[in-house]
Design a protein around this motif. Structure first.
Motif, PDB file in Angstrom:
ATOM      1  N   PHE A  40       0.864  -1.177   0.000  1.00 20.78           N
ATOM      2  CA  PHE A  40       0.000   0.000   0.000  1.00 20.78           C
ATOM      3  C   PHE A  40       0.898   1.224   0.000  1.00 20.78           C
ATOM      4  O   PHE A  40       1.764   1.364   0.863  1.00 20.78           O
ATOM      5  N   GLU A  41       0.678   2.098  -0.972  1.00 18.50           N
ATOM      6  CA  GLU A  41       1.454   3.326  -1.058  1.00 18.50           C
ATOM      7  C   GLU A  41       0.874   4.346  -0.081  1.00 18.50           C
ATOM      8  O   GLU A  41      -0.342   4.551  -0.025  1.00 18.50           O
ATOM      9  N   ILE A  42       1.751   4.970   0.683  1.00 13.15           N
ATOM     10  CA  ILE A  42       1.312   5.947   1.682  1.00 13.15           C
ATOM     11  C   ILE A  42       1.199   7.326   1.030  1.00 13.15           C
ATOM     12  O   ILE A  42       2.145   7.807   0.408  1.00 13.15           O
ATOM     13  N   GLU A  43       0.028   7.933   1.183  1.00  9.07           N
ATOM     14  CA  GLU A  43      -0.195   9.281   0.663  1.00  9.07           C
ATOM     15  C   GLU A  43       0.255  10.337   1.670  1.00  9.07           C
ATOM     16  O   GLU A  43       0.904  11.312   1.327  1.00  9.07           O
ATOM     17  N   ARG A  44      -0.117  10.115   2.945  1.00 11.52           N
ATOM     18  CA  ARG A  44       0.302  11.059   3.987  1.00 11.52           C
ATOM     19  C   ARG A  44       0.196  10.405   5.358  1.00 11.52           C
ATOM     20  O   ARG A  44      -0.554   9.453   5.550  1.00 11.52           O
ATOM     21  N   VAL A  45       0.965  10.982   6.295  1.00 11.20           N
ATOM     22  CA  VAL A  45       0.980  10.545   7.692  1.00 11.20           C
ATOM     23  C   VAL A  45       0.988  11.804   8.538  1.00 11.20           C
ATOM     24  O   VAL A  45       1.723  12.741   8.261  1.00 11.20           O
ATOM     25  N   ARG A  46       0.179  11.806   9.590  1.00  3.05           N
ATOM     26  CA  ARG A  46       0.200  12.925  10.530  1.00  3.05           C
ATOM     27  C   ARG A  46      -0.076  12.405  11.934  1.00  3.05           C
ATOM     28  O   ARG A  46      -0.719  11.370  12.104  1.00  3.05           O
ATOM     29  N   PRO A  47       0.413  13.110  12.945  1.00  6.05           N
ATOM     30  CA  PRO A  47       0.192  12.672  14.336  1.00  6.05           C
ATOM     31  C   PRO A  47      -1.271  12.852  14.737  1.00  6.05           C
ATOM     32  O   PRO A  47      -1.973  13.723  14.220  1.00  6.05           O
ATOM     33  N   HIS A  48      -1.705  12.007  15.667  1.00  3.05           N
ATOM     34  CA  HIS A  48      -3.064  12.092  16.203  1.00  3.05           C
ATOM     35  C   HIS A  48      -3.013  11.743  17.691  1.00  3.05           C
ATOM     36  O   HIS A  48      -2.554  10.659  18.051  1.00  3.05           O
ATOM     37  N   LEU A 107      -0.997   7.922  18.569  1.00  2.00           N
ATOM     38  CA  LEU A 107      -1.494   7.395  17.303  1.00  2.00           C
ATOM     39  C   LEU A 107      -1.059   8.262  16.128  1.00  2.00           C
ATOM     40  O   LEU A 107      -0.648   9.408  16.295  1.00  2.00           O
ATOM     41  N   LEU A 108      -1.178   7.687  14.940  1.00  2.00           N
ATOM     42  CA  LEU A 108      -0.958   8.410  13.692  1.00  2.00           C
ATOM     43  C   LEU A 108      -2.206   8.282  12.838  1.00  2.00           C
ATOM     44  O   LEU A 108      -2.952   7.306  12.965  1.00  2.00           O
ATOM     45  N   ILE A 109      -2.418   9.241  11.970  1.00  2.16           N
ATOM     46  CA  ILE A 109      -3.445   9.122  10.937  1.00  2.16           C
ATOM     47  C   ILE A 109      -2.691   8.856   9.640  1.00  2.16           C
ATOM     48  O   ILE A 109      -1.810   9.628   9.245  1.00  2.16           O
ATOM     49  N   VAL A 110      -3.035   7.739   8.992  1.00  2.00           N
ATOM     50  CA  VAL A 110      -2.361   7.327   7.763  1.00  2.00           C
ATOM     51  C   VAL A 110      -3.389   7.238   6.654  1.00  2.00           C
ATOM     52  O   VAL A 110      -4.490   6.713   6.848  1.00  2.00           O
ATOM     53  N   LYS A 111      -3.003   7.742   5.484  1.00  2.00           N
ATOM     54  CA  LYS A 111      -3.883   7.695   4.305  1.00  2.00           C
ATOM     55  C   LYS A 111      -3.127   6.962   3.215  1.00  2.00           C
ATOM     56  O   LYS A 111      -1.982   7.286   2.902  1.00  2.00           O
ATOM     57  N   PHE A 112      -3.761   5.923   2.641  1.00  2.00           N
ATOM     58  CA  PHE A 112      -3.184   5.178   1.529  1.00  2.00           C
ATOM     59  C   PHE A 112      -3.664   5.777   0.212  1.00  2.00           C
ATOM     60  O   PHE A 112      -4.827   6.186   0.089  1.00  2.00           O
ATOM     61  N   VAL A 113      -2.798   5.787  -0.788  1.00  2.00           N
ATOM     62  CA  VAL A 113      -3.148   6.273  -2.118  1.00  2.00           C
ATOM     63  C   VAL A 113      -4.264   5.405  -2.701  1.00  2.00           C
ATOM     64  O   VAL A 113      -4.201   4.173  -2.636  1.00  2.00           O
ATOM     65  N   GLY A 114      -5.310   6.046  -3.231  1.00  2.00           N
ATOM     66  CA  GLY A 114      -6.395   5.334  -3.896  1.00  2.00           C
ATOM     67  C   GLY A 114      -7.519   4.869  -2.984  1.00  2.00           C
ATOM     68  O   GLY A 114      -8.503   4.303  -3.451  1.00  2.00           O
TER      69      GLY A 114
END
Length: 175
Positions: free
Chosen positions: A58-66, A70-77
């Motif tokens: 899974f390609e990672i689009e973005r990561v940010r702290p939460h 925890l982290l918030i991770v968004k996968f491309v697509g």
């Protein structure tokens, strides 16, 4: 002092996090990271494993702290809640060779598991069978929970990965 992660059954992939839940409606995921957040920002892809199947990239689009842990991770697509609902509780993997470099005094959990523990005087205390991550320090689980040793410099004097052993303070002699 160290970072979590353990080697999968194939001995090629290491668990670097767990998907705790979905987040919002735009395909984002709450991730419990087993690597320091700074390392997650440099990751381009990760793998999820199908039950009884192969590892899927899974390609990672973005990561940010939460929050704090925890982290918030968004996968491309994956752009909506429906597309990521099935990922809840999934473990996230990286191939061993893609793990971030670590400093001299850092260890991945999988490197410590199975090491023999000895006092500075040579008394064997047992084998590391797990690591319990907690604040303010982690615990080395010895012989399936018979003993726990805080993983702090005052007690753990030396880690010798090549020799398969950990040397601990003579204070622990009576364990």
């Amino acid at each position: 002092m160290q970072e979590k992660g353990f080697v999968s059954e194939e001995n090629q992939y290491v668990v670097v996090g767990r998907i705790a839940d979905t987040y919002g409606l735009k395909g984002e995921l709450k991730v419990e990271p087993y690597l320091d957040a700074k390392h997650w920002k440099s990751l381009k892809r990760v793998f999820l494993k199908r039950k009884g199947g192969s590892y899927v990239p899974f390609e990672i689009e973005r990561v940010r702290p939460h929050n704090k842990d925890l982290l918030i991770v968004k996968f491309v697509g994956y752009d909506d809640l429906t597309s990521v609902e099935g990922f809840r509780s999934a473990r996230i993997f990286l191939p061993k060779e893609e793990l971030p470099k670590k400093r001299k005094d850092e260890y991945y959990y999988f490197e410590l598991e199975g090491l023999e523990v000895f006092t500075e005087e040579g008394k064997r205390l047992g084998k590391i069978t797990g690591i319990i991550s907690q604040k303010p320090y982690d615990l080395l689980e010895i012989d399936g929970g018979r003993t726990y040793i805080p993983f702090v410099k005052a007690l753990v004097k030396e880690v010798r990965l090549k020799d398969g052993k950990v040397l601990v303070s003579k204070i622990l002699e009576g364990l």
